[in-house]
Structure formats: structure tokens, C-alpha cells
Design a protein around this motif. Structure first.
Motif, PDB file in Angstrom:
ATOM      1  N   GLN A  89       1.854   0.809  -0.361  1.00  0.00           N
ATOM      2  CA  GLN A  89       2.852   1.825  -0.056  1.00  0.00           C
ATOM      3  C   GLN A  89       2.652   2.357   1.363  1.00  0.00           C
ATOM      4  O   GLN A  89       3.624   2.538   2.107  1.00  0.00           O
ATOM      5  N   ALA A  90       1.400   2.584   1.743  1.00  0.00           N
ATOM      6  CA  ALA A  90       1.109   3.101   3.089  1.00  0.00           C
ATOM      7  C   ALA A  90       1.547   2.117   4.164  1.00  0.00           C
ATOM      8  O   ALA A  90       2.113   2.509   5.191  1.00  0.00           O
ATOM      9  N   GLU A 126       7.992   8.773   5.931  1.00  0.00           N
ATOM     10  CA  GLU A 126       6.864   9.489   5.337  1.00  0.00           C
ATOM     11  C   GLU A 126       6.497   8.865   4.001  1.00  0.00           C
ATOM     12  O   GLU A 126       7.350   8.285   3.326  1.00  0.00           O
ATOM     13  N   GLN A 127       5.232   9.030   3.609  1.00  0.00           N
ATOM     14  CA  GLN A 127       4.759   8.479   2.340  1.00  0.00           C
ATOM     15  C   GLN A 127       5.592   8.942   1.140  1.00  0.00           C
ATOM     16  O   GLN A 127       5.936   8.120   0.289  1.00  0.00           O
ATOM     17  N   ALA A 156       5.359   2.213   4.358  1.00  0.00           N
ATOM     18  CA  ALA A 156       5.819   3.454   4.997  1.00  0.00           C
ATOM     19  C   ALA A 156       5.623   3.384   6.510  1.00  0.00           C
ATOM     20  O   ALA A 156       6.494   3.804   7.271  1.00  0.00           O
ATOM     21  N   ARG A 157       4.501   2.845   6.925  1.00  0.00           N
ATOM     22  CA  ARG A 157       4.220   2.754   8.364  1.00  0.00           C
ATOM     23  C   ARG A 157       5.204   1.808   9.055  1.00  0.00           C
ATOM     24  O   ARG A 157       5.776   2.137  10.090  1.00  0.00           O
TER      25      ARG A 157
END
Length: 151
Positions: free
Chosen positions: A60-61, A70-71, A64-65
Motif C-alpha cells: 500500500q505504501a 496519502e496513505q 501511495a508513493r
């Protein structure tokens, strides 16, 4: 709006790159939505699917990046995608605290139809532009993006 001796300063929408690009992005999203809605996918989900089609099993991180959100925004999108049967989360074998986002069979079956529809939207959007104009547009967009990422 700040005042000058001659009156308020004005910025016409057509003079504002931010306004023009925002409108363009909304029009792209709406056109894509019309084309992919029958497939049961929303534009934000499509963007995530594209990232996973390139490299399945991201966290997920990471998503998102790369997607530059945003997370919590990514978590909401992934929750909807899981609900819709597009992704599943599996424990990361190298770090049990993380989950890897993986495509489902349903999502894999949708890959070609989704890409076909996205290509149709892109083709309609650039109709009448020469190859040189399209290359210049992509280059300018990349430069503006880099400028806005700079501190």
C-alpha cells in the motif's frame, strides 16, 4: 485578490496553467469513467490497476508513493477494490507487518478491455495533434511535474 492602484489584479482562467490542467484532468477522468464504468472500474482504481499490471505484489505504501496520494486515500481505494474483487491482500513473506496487494483473476481478465478503453480516450484526446506536438506536450508536462515536485 490583491489590490493595485488600478484595481484588483485578475487572472483569467485561460491564463492559469493550474486551472487549465485541472479542467483537463477532470475531462480525462470523466471520459475514462464513461468508457470503463461498464467494466465495473472507477478511474482511481484503474490507475492502481495500471501500476499493478506493471508490477503485481506492491505494498500500500509503495502504491501511495507512486500514485502520489496519502496513505488513507490509497487505503480507501484498495478497500473498494478488494470489495469489488479486483485485488487481494497477502502477507509479505519478508515482513509480516506488511501486506502485498495482488491482482485477482477478475482484474487480470479486465486488463486488455481496460487498456483498450484507455487507449481510445487517449486517442480521442490527442486527435489532430502531430507526433511532434504530442511529444512536446508530454515533455512539457514532465517538466512542469518535476518543477512542482522540487522543494
Amino acid at each position: 485578490m490583491s489590490e493595485t492602484p488600478r484595481g484588483p489584479q485578475r487572472l483569467a482562467p485561460a491564463e492559469s496553467l493550474g486551472f487549465v490542467v485541472n479542467r483537463l484532468a477532470r475531462l480525462f477522468a470523466a471520459a475514462l469513467q464513461r468508457r470503463i464504468a461498464p467494466l465495473g472500474v472507477a478511474p482511481a482504481q484503474f490507475g492502481v490497476l495500471l501500476l499493478l499490471y506493471e508490477r503485481d505484489g506492491q505494498t500500500q505504501a509503495e502504491l501511495a508513493r507512486v500514485f502520489e496520494v496519502e496513505q488513507p486515500t490509497m487505503a480507501n481505494t484498495l478497500n473498494r477494490m478488494q470489495r469489488d474483487g479486483l485485488i487481494k491482500r497477502a502477507p509479505d513473506p519478508s515482513d509480516a507487518r506488511r501486506a502485498l496487494v495482488r491482482l485477482t483473476t477478475k482484474a487480470r481478465r479486465l486488463q486488455q478491455p481496460l487498456i483498450t478503453e484507455a487507449r481510445a480516450v487517449n486517442a480521442a484526446a490527442v486527435e489532430g495533434l502531430s507526433a511532434g506536438e504530442l511529444e512536446a506536450l508530454r515533455g512539457a508536462a514532465a517538466r512542469v511535474t518535476a518543477n512542482l515536485r522540487a522543494p
